[in-house]
Design an enzyme around this catalytic site. Structure first.
Site, mmCIF file in Angstrom:
data_model
loop_
_atom_site.group_PDB
_atom_site.id
_atom_site.type_symbol
_atom_site.label_atom_id
_atom_site.label_comp_id
_atom_site.label_asym_id
_atom_site.label_seq_id
_atom_site.Cartn_x
_atom_site.Cartn_y
_atom_site.Cartn_z
ATOM 1 N N ASP A 1 -8.006 -11.218 7.102
ATOM 2 C CA ASP A 1 -7.476 -10.020 5.965
ATOM 3 C C ASP A 1 -8.546 -8.509 6.693
ATOM 4 O OD1 ASP A 1 -9.383 -8.564 3.356
ATOM 5 O OD2 ASP A 1 -7.594 -9.663 3.121
ATOM 6 N N HIS B 1 -1.159 5.500 0.192
ATOM 7 C CA HIS B 1 -0.726 4.733 0.734
ATOM 8 C C HIS B 1 0.188 4.515 2.128
ATOM 9 C CE1 HIS B 1 -1.492 2.042 -2.864
ATOM 10 N NE2 HIS B 1 -1.582 3.500 -3.638
ATOM 11 N N ASP C 1 0.291 2.046 4.841
ATOM 12 C CA ASP C 1 1.249 1.487 5.284
ATOM 13 C C ASP C 1 0.996 1.451 7.130
ATOM 14 O OD1 ASP C 1 3.852 1.754 2.927
ATOM 15 O OD2 ASP C 1 2.341 0.129 3.258
ATOM 16 N N GLU D 1 -2.592 -7.050 2.574
ATOM 17 C CA GLU D 1 -3.326 -6.651 3.583
ATOM 18 C C GLU D 1 -3.719 -8.204 4.422
ATOM 19 O OE1 GLU D 1 -5.152 -5.719 0.932
ATOM 20 O OE2 GLU D 1 -7.479 -7.186 0.989
#
Length: 567
Positions: free
Chosen positions: A433, A446, A450, A476
């Protein structure tokens, strides 16, 4: 049923295509075609090579046969003269002229030099030295009981030796008893002594002793030393004269090297390609067919050594030396070898060179067309395959990270876990993570998030092993399946991933870079003997939570209670 068999075959081909991919099938087919075309071309090259070698040997053989016949005529004549002298030794003629010559010899044998002559028009004179000269060395002797017969036999030889022989410069008989007969006249005087001394000190005389030539056959000797002028170089064939195990003397013929050179040049005029070279038994060059001042095809020491090793194996053959092809053949009536040197330039300009160039161009053209066809067809097949399988790829992969999506990962991982459980091999899982990922979206948007996900996925994919699989299982979160890896090996791989992610900076905006970190949890089937992937993934996720609780940017490979006990 035939219809069922067809369906089975189609299924088998589909399985093969799925296993190897259409690109591999196309590559294999073109590779097979390329291989067979190359083998066929190579076979034609080998046939052409054999024909070339045979052609070189035929050219050399024709010249060698003619030269051998010329030398054979001289050798036969030398043997004929010896046989004639042998008969004269056994049964001398009772001519008064011969008896008178013996009487004259007895009267003159003590002189420093002397000469006997029967008929100037029909025979050759006999020259000799004194008894004192003969007594100086053990090689010479006048103690033979058949000395008179040898003397008359030598005078009879004068009748036969007058007729000329082809290629011959001089024919002579040199006796150990202190006299000689030669087709080349000697001026009466001290020249007789010096000439006789020159004869008996030559290798062709000394080497004909019974100890040094027990076979008593013809032997060849050369005088091709570097300091000897070309017009004075010669080869000498000598043959001993024996009777009742007594060595009387030596019959010899001098053949000038210039005559052999002219013969080779005449042969080269008919054969526009190649150069002929004649070597003695020590591989010393005697002469060649090259024009004056052109010696670029002369063999060096290394090439002569290679050639000598090949000549020891056979009487004829061929050898490639650099850009030259050398065919050789031993002569039957000469203790030496005849070579034909063919250069690469001559080979290219000849018939075989034209055929070789045409064959090479055809093979190159075919290969170029094959490679172009392979590229076009492979590109078409690849595009068709991508178009055909793009829905499946999209269904199995995460479009952002290009890793497996959750469903595809769980399906493939479950099959792998079952296979490794049956094989009783290790199986490990890493749950990863990205730390503080939500703040990246909140601060930079965002699109930056990405970019971070894509960057992390690329680092993961380039760090894991070839047979490992990775997928994105959440926002994630990533899951990495390590078939065949123990817990310790999984910990090493996880540490490499953590370091690479932590060390790399990401350009999230035009002027802003960001360094991220990752927390990971590890589980392995070796801990509890459980190969259920969902259980392993759940355990790794639980340990990932412990890693985050412990401060992030770290790896947890055991339960939290064990971690606390270690601390």
């Amino acid at each position: 049923m035939p219809h069922e068999t067809l369906l089975d075959n189609q299924g088998w081909f589909k399985k093969l295509a799925r296993r190897f991919g259409p690109g591999h099938v196309v590559n294999t087919c073109f590779l097979i075609v390329m291989l067979f075309s190359t083998l066929l071309t190579w076979r034609e090259v080998m046939i052409l090579k054999d024909a070339y070698v045979a052609s070189q040997r035929n050219h050399l053989g024709s010249v060698a046969n003619v030269l051998d016949r010329q030398l054979q005529f001289n050798m036969d004549r030398l043997i004929f003269l010896r046989n004639g002298m042998h008969e004269a030794l056994v049964a001398p003629l009772a001519f008064s002229a011969l008896q008178s010559a013996v009487t004259q010899f007895e009267q003159r044998r003590v002189r420093h030099f002397w000469q006997l002559e029967l008929d100037k028009r029909r025979t050759l004179p006999l020259y000799g030295v004194s008894d004192q000269f003969v007594a100086r060395t053990t090689l010479l002797s006048r103690e033979s009981r058949d000395l008179a017969n040898e003397l008359t036999a030598t005078l009879e030889l004068g009748y036969l030796a007058r007729s000329s022989a082809m290629l011959t410069l001089e024919t002579m008989y040199v006796s150990r008893s202190g006299f000689y007969l030669s087709t080349l006249p000697t001026a009466y005087g001290s020249d007789i002594v010096s000439r006789y001394y020159q004869y008996v000190t030559q290798p062709w005389f000394i080497e004909q002793s019974q100890r040094r030539n027990p076979q008593r056959g013809v032997r060849w000797f050369t005088s091709a030393q570097p300091y000897v002028a070309d017009e004075q170089k010669k080869v000498t064939a000598s043959l001993p004269l024996d009777h009742d195990n007594y060595w009387y003397g030596v019959l010899a013929m001098d053949i000038p090297v210039a005559s052999l050179q002219q013969f080779l040049r005449d042969a080269a005029e008919k054969d526009i390609e190649g150069e002929y070279q004649l070597y003695d038994n020590h591989l010393r060059l005697l002469t060649d067919s090259a024009p004056e001042q052109q010696t670029e095809n002369t063999l060096n020491d290394r090439e002569r050594a290679l050639l000598a090793r090949e000549i020891e194996k056979d009487t004829l053959g061929g050898l490639r030396l650099g850009t030259h092809y050398v065919s050789w053949e031993r002569l039957d009536h000469f203790d030496g070898v005849l070579l034909r040197v063919h250069t690469l330039r001559e080979g290219i300009q000849g018939n075989f060179g034209s055929i070789s160039i045409a064959l090479t161009l055809l093979w190159g053209l075919f290969t170029a067309m094959l490679l172009i066809s392979w590229g076009v067809i492979r590109h078409m097949v690849k595009n068709m395959f991508v178009l055909q399988n793009s829905p499946q790829w999209q269904a199995w992969h995460d479009p952002l990270t290009r890793l497996y999506n959750r469903g595809a990962l769980f399906e493939k991982a479950s099959r792998l876990a079952k296979r490794y459980r049956e094989a009783r091999q290790p199986f490990s899982v890493i749950q990863l993570d990205l730390d503080y990922f939500k703040s990246v979206n909140d601060r930079f948007g965002h699109q930056a998030g990405d970019r971070v996900l894509s960057h992390a996925a690329g680092l993961i994919g380039s760090t894991i092993r070839a047979h490992d699989i990775a997928g994105r299982v959440g926002g994630e979160e990533f899951c990495i399946v390590l078939p065949g890896a123990t817990k310790a090996q999984a910990l090493q791989i996880a540490e490499r991933i953590r370091q690479r992610i932590n060390d790399k900076e990401i350009l999230v905006t035009k002027s802003t870079t960001l360094r991220i970190s990752a927390s990971m949890g590890i589980s392995s089937a070796e801990e509890y003997g459980d190969y259920d992937f969902e259980q392993l993934q759940s355990l790794a996720d639980k340990r990932l939570y412990y890693a985050k609780q412990s401060g992030r940017n770290r790896i947890c490979a055991s339960d939290a209670t064990q971690e606390r006990e270690k601390k």
